[in-house]
Design an enzyme around this catalytic site. Sequence first.
Site, PDB file in Angstrom:
ATOM      1  N   LEU A 145       0.873  -1.177   0.000  1.00  0.00           N
ATOM      2  CA  LEU A 145       0.000   0.000   0.000  1.00  0.00           C
ATOM      3  C   LEU A 145       0.908   1.224   0.000  1.00  0.00           C
ATOM      4  O   LEU A 145       1.956   1.215   0.643  1.00  0.00           O
ATOM      5  CB  LEU A 145      -0.901   0.027   1.242  1.00  0.00           C
ATOM      6  CG  LEU A 145      -2.005  -1.037   1.346  1.00  0.00           C
ATOM      7  CD1 LEU A 145      -2.692  -0.941   2.701  1.00  0.00           C
ATOM      8  CD2 LEU A 145      -3.024  -0.875   0.233  1.00  0.00           C
ATOM      9  N   ASP A 146       0.513   2.273  -0.689  1.00  0.00           N
ATOM     10  CA  ASP A 146       1.308   3.497  -0.690  1.00  0.00           C
ATOM     11  C   ASP A 146       1.468   4.036   0.727  1.00  0.00           C
ATOM     12  O   ASP A 146       0.600   3.815   1.586  1.00  0.00           O
ATOM     13  CB  ASP A 146       0.637   4.565  -1.556  1.00  0.00           C
ATOM     14  CG  ASP A 146       0.750   4.278  -3.048  1.00  0.00           C
ATOM     15  OD1 ASP A 146       1.525   3.365  -3.401  1.00  0.00           O
ATOM     16  OD2 ASP A 146       0.062   4.946  -3.833  1.00  0.00           O
ATOM     17  N   ARG A 147       2.538   4.768   0.951  1.00  0.00           N
ATOM     18  CA  ARG A 147       2.791   5.353   2.268  1.00  0.00           C
ATOM     19  C   ARG A 147       1.574   6.152   2.767  1.00  0.00           C
ATOM     20  O   ARG A 147       1.182   6.033   3.926  1.00  0.00           O
ATOM     21  CB  ARG A 147       4.004   6.285   2.203  1.00  0.00           C
ATOM     22  CG  ARG A 147       4.323   6.970   3.522  1.00  0.00           C
ATOM     23  CD  ARG A 147       5.154   8.217   3.294  1.00  0.00           C
ATOM     24  NE  ARG A 147       6.462   7.908   2.750  1.00  0.00           N
ATOM     25  CZ  ARG A 147       7.557   7.716   3.492  1.00  0.00           C
ATOM     26  NH1 ARG A 147       7.481   7.813   4.804  1.00  0.00           N
ATOM     27  NH2 ARG A 147       8.702   7.442   2.920  1.00  0.00           N
TER      28      ARG A 147
END
Length: 267
Positions: A145-147
Amino acid sequence: MSGDVRNIEVTYEESGARLDRWFKRKFEGVTQGQVEKFLRTGQIRVDGARAKSSTRLEPGQTVRVPPLPSKAELERAREARGRQVSDKDAAFIRNMLIYQDDDIIALSKPAGLAVQGGTNTNRHIDGMLDALSDGEHRPKLVHRLDRDTSGVLLLAKHPRAAAELGDMFRERTLKKVYWAVVAGVPAPHQGQIRSWMMKGFGPGDEKERMVPASQSDKGSQHAVTEYAVVSTAGQKAAWVALSPLTGRTHQLRFHMEEMKNAIIGDT
């Protein structure tokens, strides 16, 4: 060094793993180079036969293990790699746990926390996973998952689960749904977005971003997203459910901006 040759039976939970990865998980501190040398010289064998790093292990097979560095030597090597988890980070990642069974762990990842390390990123989920180990297997990341994205992050508890979950993500038999608040209200309220996209740059060439492309453009990728409006705040904003059928970088952000309904807060 331990002078004993051992023969270890592969368990069901370990099956499906590559031989080199199984070996390094089993004997933490042993390097890839050492494993390759053991294989070249026939010191590591599977059911008595020579094997390759990429050999996939099956339940009940026997792996010949040559004499290895002592436990103390392996422990020193582990500490040298800096994989100790602080009490603070151990408590932090355990508080993220929302589900687990014999095969998987599900974490509720907050926004602002990276999944893996990188340039100027020293604190991340991958660096905390030893705190969730059962003492035999270290949990393994099977997706990202993106930051800045919050959501459910799945971990495999053993190599067999990692292989099966990896296949599900790769073959897209596992459905992913993302929620986003967007500017305005998409019309129609439900549908499918198809487009070609590629890496480009924003205004002034100052930041890399995804830009529209044609099928014939070098580096272009086809992206498909299904969406549905869940709720609206007048015509000012909408809560939208998004399901990517392809896995392109920043696909959901790109598609909502293409519809003139950019995700609120997306820079």
